[in-house]
Design an enzyme around this catalytic site. Structure first.
Site, PDB file in Angstrom:
ATOM      1  CE  LYS A   1      -0.258  13.831 -15.063  1.00  0.00           C
ATOM      2  NZ  LYS A   1      -0.507  14.085 -16.499  1.00  0.00           N
TER       3      LYS A   1
ATOM      4  NE  ARG B   1       0.673  17.879 -13.900  1.00  0.00           N
ATOM      5  CZ  ARG B   1       0.922  17.098 -12.839  1.00  0.00           C
ATOM      6  NH1 ARG B   1       0.412  17.382 -11.677  1.00  0.00           N
ATOM      7  NH2 ARG B   1       1.674  16.033 -12.962  1.00  0.00           N
TER       8      ARG B   1
ATOM      9  CD  GLU C   1       8.178  16.629 -23.838  1.00  0.00           C
ATOM     10  OE1 GLU C   1       7.461  17.618 -23.567  1.00  0.00           O
ATOM     11  OE2 GLU C   1       7.747  15.617 -24.422  1.00  0.00           O
TER      12      GLU C   1
ATOM     13  CG  HIS D   1      -0.536  12.845 -27.221  1.00  0.00           C
ATOM     14  ND1 HIS D   1      -1.061  13.608 -26.204  1.00  0.00           N
ATOM     15  CD2 HIS D   1       0.633  12.366 -26.756  1.00  0.00           C
ATOM     16  CE1 HIS D   1      -0.240  13.593 -25.172  1.00  0.00           C
ATOM     17  NE2 HIS D   1       0.800  12.845 -25.482  1.00  0.00           N
TER      18      HIS D   1
ATOM     19  NE  ARG E   1      -4.115  -1.797   2.025  1.00  0.00           N
ATOM     20  CZ  ARG E   1      -3.966  -2.787   2.905  1.00  0.00           C
ATOM     21  NH1 ARG E   1      -3.012  -2.744   3.803  1.00  0.00           N
ATOM     22  NH2 ARG E   1      -4.792  -3.804   2.877  1.00  0.00           N
TER      23      ARG E   1
ATOM     24  CE  LYS F   1       5.942  17.679 -15.496  1.00  0.00           C
ATOM     25  NZ  LYS F   1       5.784  16.401 -16.141  1.00  0.00           N
TER      26      LYS F   1
ATOM     27  CG  HIS G   1       6.474  11.843 -26.708  1.00  0.00           C
ATOM     28  ND1 HIS G   1       5.101  11.953 -26.713  1.00  0.00           N
ATOM     29  CD2 HIS G   1       6.924  12.824 -25.872  1.00  0.00           C
ATOM     30  CE1 HIS G   1       4.736  12.933 -25.908  1.00  0.00           C
ATOM     31  NE2 HIS G   1       5.823  13.487 -25.386  1.00  0.00           N
TER      32      HIS G   1
ATOM     33  CD  GLU H   1      -3.084  16.335 -15.734  1.00  0.00           C
ATOM     34  OE1 GLU H   1      -3.523  15.275 -15.311  1.00  0.00           O
ATOM     35  OE2 GLU H   1      -2.602  16.470 -16.859  1.00  0.00           O
TER      36      GLU H   1
ATOM     37  CG  ASN I   1      -1.688  18.486 -23.426  1.00  0.00           C
ATOM     38  OD1 ASN I   1      -0.883  17.571 -23.242  1.00  0.00           O
ATOM     39  ND2 ASN I   1      -2.917  18.299 -23.840  1.00  0.00           N
TER      40      ASN I   1
ATOM     41  CG  HIS J   1       2.457  17.088 -25.615  1.00  0.00           C
ATOM     42  ND1 HIS J   1       3.399  18.088 -25.704  1.00  0.00           N
ATOM     43  CD2 HIS J   1       3.100  16.027 -25.062  1.00  0.00           C
ATOM     44  CE1 HIS J   1       4.543  17.643 -25.221  1.00  0.00           C
ATOM     45  NE2 HIS J   1       4.394  16.390 -24.835  1.00  0.00           N
TER      46      HIS J   1
HETATM   47  N1  LIG Z   1       5.035  10.594 -15.404  1.00  0.00           N
HETATM   48  C1  LIG Z   1       5.039  11.637 -16.211  1.00  0.00           C
HETATM   49  O1  LIG Z   1       4.639  12.747 -15.846  1.00  0.00           O
HETATM   50  C2  LIG Z   1       5.553  11.469 -17.598  1.00  0.00           C
HETATM   51  C3  LIG Z   1       5.825  12.589 -18.396  1.00  0.00           C
HETATM   52  C4  LIG Z   1       6.353  12.398 -19.669  1.00  0.00           C
HETATM   53  C5  LIG Z   1       6.586  11.108 -20.118  1.00  0.00           C
HETATM   54  N2  LIG Z   1       6.301  10.036 -19.333  1.00  0.00           N
HETATM   55  C6  LIG Z   1       6.561   8.667 -19.791  1.00  0.00           C
HETATM   56  O2  LIG Z   1       7.944   8.519 -20.037  1.00  0.00           O
HETATM   57  C7  LIG Z   1       8.129   7.531 -21.033  1.00  0.00           C
HETATM   58  C8  LIG Z   1       9.152   8.035 -22.019  1.00  0.00           C
HETATM   59  O3  LIG Z   1      10.379   8.249 -21.335  1.00  0.00           O
HETATM   60  P1  LIG Z   1      11.771   8.019 -22.072  1.00  0.00           P
HETATM   61  O4  LIG Z   1      11.795   8.780 -23.334  1.00  0.00           O
HETATM   62  O5  LIG Z   1      12.845   8.226 -21.078  1.00  0.00           O
HETATM   63  O6  LIG Z   1      11.627   6.489 -22.513  1.00  0.00           O
HETATM   64  P2  LIG Z   1      12.411   5.169 -22.064  1.00  0.00           P
HETATM   65  O7  LIG Z   1      12.354   4.977 -20.611  1.00  0.00           O
HETATM   66  O8  LIG Z   1      11.892   4.087 -22.925  1.00  0.00           O
HETATM   67  O9  LIG Z   1      13.912   5.485 -22.458  1.00  0.00           O
HETATM   68  C9  LIG Z   1      14.247   5.640 -23.811  1.00  0.00           C
HETATM   69  C10 LIG Z   1      15.337   4.637 -24.207  1.00  0.00           C
HETATM   70  O10 LIG Z   1      16.586   5.086 -23.708  1.00  0.00           O
HETATM   71  C11 LIG Z   1      17.196   4.052 -22.926  1.00  0.00           C
HETATM   72  N3  LIG Z   1      17.994   4.742 -21.917  1.00  0.00           N
HETATM   73  C12 LIG Z   1      17.558   5.465 -20.858  1.00  0.00           C
HETATM   74  N4  LIG Z   1      18.602   6.033 -20.240  1.00  0.00           N
HETATM   75  C13 LIG Z   1      19.722   5.661 -20.910  1.00  0.00           C
HETATM   76  C14 LIG Z   1      21.096   5.960 -20.781  1.00  0.00           C
HETATM   77  N5  LIG Z   1      21.552   6.802 -19.827  1.00  0.00           N
HETATM   78  N6  LIG Z   1      21.959   5.405 -21.658  1.00  0.00           N
HETATM   79  C15 LIG Z   1      21.503   4.598 -22.659  1.00  0.00           C
HETATM   80  N7  LIG Z   1      20.223   4.299 -22.861  1.00  0.00           N
HETATM   81  C16 LIG Z   1      19.341   4.835 -21.988  1.00  0.00           C
HETATM   82  C17 LIG Z   1      16.065   3.212 -22.430  1.00  0.00           C
HETATM   83  O11 LIG Z   1      16.494   1.928 -22.108  1.00  0.00           O
HETATM   84  C18 LIG Z   1      15.130   3.238 -23.638  1.00  0.00           C
HETATM   85  O12 LIG Z   1      15.563   2.309 -24.584  1.00  0.00           O
HETATM   86  C19 LIG Z   1       6.773   7.250 -21.637  1.00  0.00           C
HETATM   87  O13 LIG Z   1       6.314   5.998 -21.191  1.00  0.00           O
HETATM   88  C20 LIG Z   1       5.895   8.354 -21.098  1.00  0.00           C
HETATM   89  O14 LIG Z   1       4.556   7.957 -20.919  1.00  0.00           O
HETATM   90  C21 LIG Z   1       5.806  10.196 -18.091  1.00  0.00           C
HETATM   91 ZN   LIG Z   2       5.849  15.063 -24.023  1.00  0.00          ZN
END
Ligand SMILES: NC(=O)c1ccc[n+]([C@@H]2O[C@H](COP(=O)([O-])OP(=O)(O)OC[C@H]3O[C@@H](n4cnc5c(N)ncnc54)[C@H](O)[C@@H]3O)[C@@H](O)[C@H]2O)c1
Ligand SMILES: [Zn+2]
Length: 359
Positions: A143, A241, A185, A252, A121, A227, A264, A237, A245, A248
């Site tokens: 999130k 916030r 971003e 999207h 939990r 951010k 993305h 939100e 977007n 986006h």
């Molecule tokens: N929680 C939130 O508010 C929020 C906001 C924006 C995005 N997201 C989420 O984040 C995700 C996208 O994040 P991302 O772009 O980091 O994707 P990801 O976690 O898939 O990383 C991208 C790629 O880079 C690799 N990688 C990461 N760090 C590395 C490093 N230092 N060296 C080599 N390779 C590395 C990963 O293994 C992956 O293959 C999505 O799922 C999205 O929904 C969440």
């Molecule tokens: Zn984004």
């Protein structure tokens, strides 16, 4: 060292940005947690590059780490991938005080956060983002969650970390196209909040792409602060916030209609280009501002045209965006660089024209 304090209802913590921090995470975490145990979630790309450094540092500080590994990639961001993770952490006798650490990009951050929110939990959560996108965006705001076959991020929870540890030097192993995704971003953040910084952005981006440590620290600290400021002002939100977007709603839809062949970051770059076009056509910004926005996106190596998808299909998908209200497409536009405005009265013909302009 740069630190950014964050304060949410019921959560106060610091984001620390420091080159080489990964090898000191153990001693930093020790200041926050008396726990003997610690649970780490990482992925198959990041583990061979950075896990040993983290593990060593944790052990040196007296932590006994349990480690779970997930195959890298968004396609593995599912509940079923988490079941063996719960098994591993529970068999390792995780306790209510055991911190769960996310070592990886946004996928790992969202998944580890969801585990931390739900296991027993809820246990303490620590973000150690290793992609630029995770550092400047995904790790801030609380999130967490996983995807479902019917859509992205549909299962989740809000769960704030107790600390975010950012080591900019981990970016030296990040593939360049992933760095670009994070830069999209960063451009967005300045466009909605900081016109003065936007003027210096192309030069800073050049130094970031050359992986200059000072430039990395400066860019990350600046964007983390933006951010954090936006999400703190609107933790649930309900209002501003939505500015995050920007680019986006178009983006999207481009991601979806292209079946994710546009990443993305690439989709958001095209989306920001279309939003700038729309803003200019409505007379909210002048042509020179629009051109400057597009130049900055292009300078980063992100796409601004070449889109061959059917604008009508993109429009249809935009209508199904979960942020659409009563069938009206809500767009974040700019009434000046650094000055966003939410509009839900943009003529459909203009939206289609903006998409078509991305050809
Ligand atoms: N929680 C939130 O508010 C929020 C906001 C924006 C995005 N997201 C989420 O984040 C995700 C996208 O994040 P991302 O772009 O980091 O994707 P990801 O976690 O898939 O990383 C991208 C790629 O880079 C690799 N990688 C990461 N760090 C590395 C490093 N230092 N060296 C080599 N390779 C590395 C990963 O293994 C992956 O293959 C999505 O799922 C999205 O929904 C969440
Ligand atoms: Zn984004």
């Amino acid at each position: 060292v740069q630190t950014v304090p964050v304060s949410f209802p019921g959560a106060e913590y610091q984001i620390t940005i420091d080159p080489g921090l990964l090898s000191r995470v153990g001693q930093e975490l020790r200041k926050l947690s008396p726990s003997k145990s610690v649970a780490v979630l990482t992925d198959s790309h990041v583990a061979p590059l950075h896990l040993a450094t983290l593990e060593e540092s944790l052990k040196a500080a007296g932590f006994a780490p349990a480690i779970a590994l997930i195959p890298a990639g968004e396609q593995h961001k599912s509940l079923s991938m988490l079941l063996p993770v719960y098994d591993q952490f529970l068999i390792a006798k995780i306790e209510r005080t055991t911190p769960v650490l996310a070592l990886g990009g946004g996928v790992i951050g969202d998944m580890a956060g969801f585990v931390a929110a739900t296991i027993l939990r809820g246990v303490p959560f620590v973000q150690i983002p290793t992609s630029l996108l995770a550092m400047v965006d995904a790790s801030i705001g609380g999130k967490t969650g996983v995807d479902h076959t019917t859509g992205k991020n549909l299962i989740g929870a809000f769960h704030q970390p107790i600390a975010v540890f950012i080591d900019p030097l981990t970016l030296t192993s990040l593939p360049p196209e992933q760095l670009q995704s994070g830069l999209a971003e960063c451009i967005k953040h300045d466009l909605i909040r900081d016109a003065a910084h936007f003027q210096q952005l192309p030069e800073l981006i050049d130094r970031v792409r050359a992986l200059e440590p000072d430039a990395l620290v400066s860019l990350i600290a600046h964007n983390v602060a933006i951010k954090a400021r936006v999400v703190q002002a609107d933790p649930f939100e309900r209002g501003e916030r939505a500015h995050l977007n920007f680019g986006h709603t178009f983006g999207h839809a481009i991601e979806t209609v292209s079946s994710f062949s546009y990443s993305h970051g690439q989709s958001v770059a095209l989306g920001m280009t279309a939003a700038a076009y729309t803003s200019q056509k409505l007379g909210l910004i002048d042509e020179s501002a629009r051109a400057q926005i597009v130049r900055t996106i292009e300078h980063t190596g992100l796409p601004i045209h070449g889109l061959e998808l059917d604008p009508a299909r993109i429009l249809e998908t935009m209508k199904f965006d979960k942020k659409v209200k009563a069938g009206q497409i809500r767009l974040i536009l700019l009434q000046g660089i650094g000055n966003p405005i939410l509009r839900d009265d943009v003529p459909v013909d203009l939206i289609v024209e903006a998409i078509a302009s991305l050809r």
